[in-house]
Structures are given as structure tokens and as C-alpha cells.
Design a protein around this motif. Structure first.
Motif, short mmCIF file in Angstrom:
data_model
loop_
_atom_site.label_atom_id
_atom_site.label_comp_id
_atom_site.label_asym_id
_atom_site.label_seq_id
_atom_site.Cartn_x
_atom_site.Cartn_y
_atom_site.Cartn_z
N ALA A 146 -4.10 12.91 0.99
CA ALA A 146 -4.30 13.25 -0.42
C ALA A 146 -4.53 12.00 -1.26
CB ALA A 146 -3.10 14.02 -0.93
N TYR A 147 -3.78 10.94 -0.95
CA TYR A 147 -3.83 9.72 -1.78
C TYR A 147 -3.64 8.53 -0.86
CZ TYR A 147 -2.46 6.23 -5.28
OH TYR A 147 -2.40 5.09 -6.07
N LEU A 148 -4.48 7.52 -1.02
CA LEU A 148 -4.26 6.25 -0.33
C LEU A 148 -4.71 5.14 -1.26
CD1 LEU A 148 -4.81 5.32 3.35
CD2 LEU A 148 -5.66 3.79 1.58
N GLY A 149 -3.78 4.24 -1.58
CA GLY A 149 -4.09 3.13 -2.47
C GLY A 149 -3.47 1.85 -1.97
N LEU A 150 -4.10 0.74 -2.31
CA LEU A 150 -3.70 -0.56 -1.77
C LEU A 150 -3.40 -1.57 -2.86
CD1 LEU A 150 -6.44 -0.79 0.98
CD2 LEU A 150 -4.02 -0.32 1.37
N LEU A 151 -2.43 -2.43 -2.58
CA LEU A 151 -2.21 -3.64 -3.36
C LEU A 151 -2.74 -4.85 -2.61
CD1 LEU A 151 1.39 -2.78 -4.57
CD2 LEU A 151 -0.70 -2.74 -5.94
N GLY A 209 0.82 -1.21 0.00
CA GLY A 209 0.00 0.00 0.00
C GLY A 209 0.85 1.25 0.00
N LEU A 210 0.21 2.35 -0.33
CA LEU A 210 0.90 3.64 -0.45
C LEU A 210 -0.04 4.74 0.00
CD1 LEU A 210 3.33 5.34 -1.71
CD2 LEU A 210 1.97 5.38 -3.81
N VAL A 211 0.48 5.68 0.79
CA VAL A 211 -0.33 6.81 1.22
C VAL A 211 0.50 8.08 1.10
CG1 VAL A 211 0.29 6.58 3.68
CG2 VAL A 211 -1.84 7.71 3.02
N GLY A 212 -0.15 9.14 0.63
CA GLY A 212 0.48 10.45 0.54
C GLY A 212 -0.32 11.46 1.33
N THR A 213 0.34 12.15 2.26
CA THR A 213 -0.33 13.14 3.09
C THR A 213 0.14 14.53 2.70
OG1 THR A 213 1.35 13.12 4.83
CG2 THR A 213 -0.42 11.49 4.99
N ALA A 214 -0.62 15.52 3.08
CA ALA A 214 -0.25 16.92 2.85
C ALA A 214 -0.57 17.70 4.12
CB ALA A 214 -1.00 17.50 1.65
N GLY A 215 0.46 18.08 4.84
CA GLY A 215 0.25 18.78 6.09
C GLY A 215 0.27 20.27 5.96
N ASP A 216 0.70 20.78 4.80
CA ASP A 216 0.83 22.23 4.63
C ASP A 216 -0.13 22.76 3.57
OD1 ASP A 216 2.04 21.03 2.51
OD2 ASP A 216 3.89 22.20 2.58
N ALA A 217 -1.19 21.97 3.26
CA ALA A 217 -2.23 22.46 2.35
C ALA A 217 -3.15 23.38 3.16
CB ALA A 217 -2.99 21.29 1.74
N CYS A 218 -4.35 23.66 2.65
CA CYS A 218 -5.27 24.52 3.39
C CYS A 218 -5.66 23.88 4.72
CB CYS A 218 -6.50 24.84 2.55
SG CYS A 218 -7.27 23.41 1.78
N TYR A 219 -5.53 22.55 4.81
CA TYR A 219 -5.69 21.83 6.07
C TYR A 219 -5.00 20.48 5.89
CZ TYR A 219 -9.87 21.52 3.14
OH TYR A 219 -10.72 21.49 2.08
N PRO A 220 -4.55 19.85 6.98
CA PRO A 220 -3.90 18.54 6.83
C PRO A 220 -4.86 17.53 6.22
CG PRO A 220 -3.47 19.48 9.01
CD PRO A 220 -4.53 20.33 8.36
N LEU A 221 -4.35 16.74 5.28
CA LEU A 221 -5.25 15.81 4.59
C LEU A 221 -4.53 14.56 4.11
CD1 LEU A 221 -4.55 16.29 1.31
CD2 LEU A 221 -5.82 18.39 1.76
#
Length: 297
Positions: free
Chosen positions: A233-238, A219-231
Motif C-alpha cells: 500500500a505504501y513504501l517510502g524512503l529516507l 524507510g517505511l513500508v505498509g502492506t495489506a494482506g486482507d484487501a481485495c488482494y495482497p498489496l
């Protein structure tokens, strides 16, 4: 409807939009005045229908500065028959060069709330009368500090080696579980967040985590802590079995950076993903129903 006046706003009368009482005041969304200040809303792409001088319908199309796509209908409220709303939309579409997408923002669990249904039936019916077709629904969910389950130790989590590893894993994931801001990425940057997230999020790898089992990525996850709010952004699984722990790890990454709230968007039909978000401590904030032109695929 002979006494009905339908027209865009002109500079200097922006307050006319807010003269109509907000039918869903508890719905969390950007205020019209704030959208004007940021340049996304403009008087010429804001339309009203007036009856005896009173605003009975209002619609505001949004296009952030620098966006590469077409404006979309972000705010649409109606205190009249659906035919009035449809007439307004037809007039605005003609001025805009044709129908465009409408993202109808709705409170969480709106189908189970009679007081909400009483408000939203008319504008949604008007959208259909104006030739827009319902295409899907996305949910926005929020984590606000619920304790996270401890890791089982079954999976290892690490930053990706480099952007190439992210791209390689993204190419293997057919349908990501979570894509937050996918509509904005497409409309503003012309980017498909599902297939090319780095084009929108940038190539810095510190907000990403790869989940592995026995050395193999699952699996893979991408977060964004410095966008308009922490989020998320992407979460995908194998491997779908990794979903609970990868979700928790992603929230830990953001919480360690100081986040007190984490946002995640998911397609409403992904029932198992919604359920896992809720088990992780996320709660639904709102829904967005997409209405698109009939000739759009």
C-alpha cells in the motif's frame, strides 16, 4: 452523425453495454456485470452511442457505495470516430454536472504495441476533444513468486512502535515510491494515501515495517494482506539505497501470510522505482493514464 443516438442506459437493458465486443479482452479489469452487482456501476451513469441500433461507443462511470467523491470514468470504448466519443462524453458530463476524471486502463507496455495503439487512439483523442487533459500515468505491477534476494544484513526490519511512529516517518517522506490504490483512497474515502495512509489502511501496525541502519530509520513500508488482494500500500524512503531490501522485506511479509501474488502501483515517471520492482520480480500488469478536467490543477 445524424443517425447517432446517445443516451444513458435504463434499468433492464444493462446487457446492452456488453453487446459491444471488448476491444482489449486480455486487459485485466473488473467486468461490467460484476461492477453492477457491487453497486459501483449504475445504468443511469452508463452511456452508449448507437448507430443503426449497434453500440459504437460505451462509457461507464464508477462510484462505489459509500464513496465521498465524484464518479470517475472507468470504462470507455469507441468503435467510431473520436468526434462520436467526444459527443457522448459531452452529453454525459452535462448530466453529471461537469467533466470528471477518466482513468484509462491500458495493457502493459501499451506504447510499444501497435495492436493496442490502434484500439486506444480514438478514445484518448475523444477524451481530449471533450476537454480532458492528460495528467500522468501509473503502472500496476505484480509479483507472483519469483525468489527474493537474501538480505545483506545492512538493514534491520521491525514493526513500528505505534501509529505515531508511522505518522512521524510519513511526514518526513516527501514522495513515496509506491502508493497502491491512491486513486481509490482519494475518490472513495477522501484520503491522501501519501500523507495520511493510516486513515485509509487503519491503525493496525502488523503489516508495517521500519527499515533501520545503525539504529536510524531509513524507510517505511505498509502492506495489506486482507484487501481485495495482497498489496504494497505504501513504501517510502529516507535513504534510497534501502529500496531493494525494503521491497524484498515487504514481499516476504505478505508471502509469509500466504500471499501468492503481490500488487504494487507506481508512477510511470519513477523510472528507478519501476526498475527496482522489476529486479525484485514484479512484472507490469497494466497502465492507467489519468485524464482530468482542464480546470483541475
Amino acid at each position: 452523425m445524424t443517425d447517432l443516438v446517445i443516451r444513458p442506459l435504463v434499468a433492464g437493458e444493462e446487457n446492452l453495454f456488453d453487446s459491444m465486443p471488448d476491444p482489449l479482452p486480455y486487459l485485466r479489469q473488473v467486468a461490467y456485470a460484476d461492477g453492477l452487482a457491487g453497486g459501483g456501476y449504475r445504468p443511469e451513469t452508463t452511456w452508449v452511442a448507437l448507430r443503426a441500433g449497434r453500440v459504437v461507443a460505451r462509457a461507464a462511470w464508477l462510484l462505489p457505495p459509500g464513496a465521498v467523491g465524484a464518479p470517475w470514468l472507468e470504462r470507455f470504448d469507441l468503435d467510431a470516430e473520436p468526434e462520436v466519443g467526444a459527443e457522448l462524453l459531452h452529453a454525459a458530463h452535462e448530466a453529471l454536472g461537469g467533466p470528471v476524471r477518466y482513468h484509462a486502463a491500458l495493457p502493459a507496455h501499451w506504447r510499444r504495441r501497435p495492436e493496442v495503439l490502434a484500439v486506444v487512439r480514438a478514445p484518448m483523442a475523444a477524451a481530449r476533444l471533450a476537454g480532458l487533459v492528460e495528467r500522468g500515468e501509473r503502472l500496476r505491477c505484480s509479483w507472483t513468486g519469483t525468489p527474493l534476494a537474501a538480505s545483506s544484513g545492512r538493514y534491520d526490519f521491525r514493526p513500528p512502535v505505534d501509529p505515531a511512529e508511522i505518522n512521524e516517518l510519513v511526514a518526513r517522506i516527501a514522495e513515496p515510491d509506491v502508493l497502491t490504490g491512491v486513486e481509490i483512497a482519494q475518490a472513495v474515502g477522501g484520503v491522501d494515501l501519501a500523507t495520511d495512509p493510516l486513515a485509509w489502511l487503519g491503525e493496525a501496525a502488523q503489516g508495517w515495517r521500519v527499515a533501520s541502519a545503525a539504529g536510524e530509520p531509513v524507510g517505511l513500508v505498509g502492506t495489506a494482506g486482507d484487501a481485495c488482494y495482497p498489496l504494497l500500500a505504501y513504501l517510502g524512503l529516507l535513504d534510497e539505497a534501502a529500496r531493494p531490501e525494503l521491497l524484498a522485506e515487504a514481499v516476504r511479509v505478505l508471502a509469509a501470510g500466504g500471499a501468492r501474488e503481490v500488487i504494487a502501483d507506481v508512477d510511470a515517471h519513477r523510472v528507478s522505482v519501476v526498475a527496482e520492482l522489476e529486479r525484485t520480480g514484479f512484472r507490469q500488469l497494466r497502465a492507467r493514464v489519468l485524464f482530468a478536467p482542464a480546470d483541475e490543477g
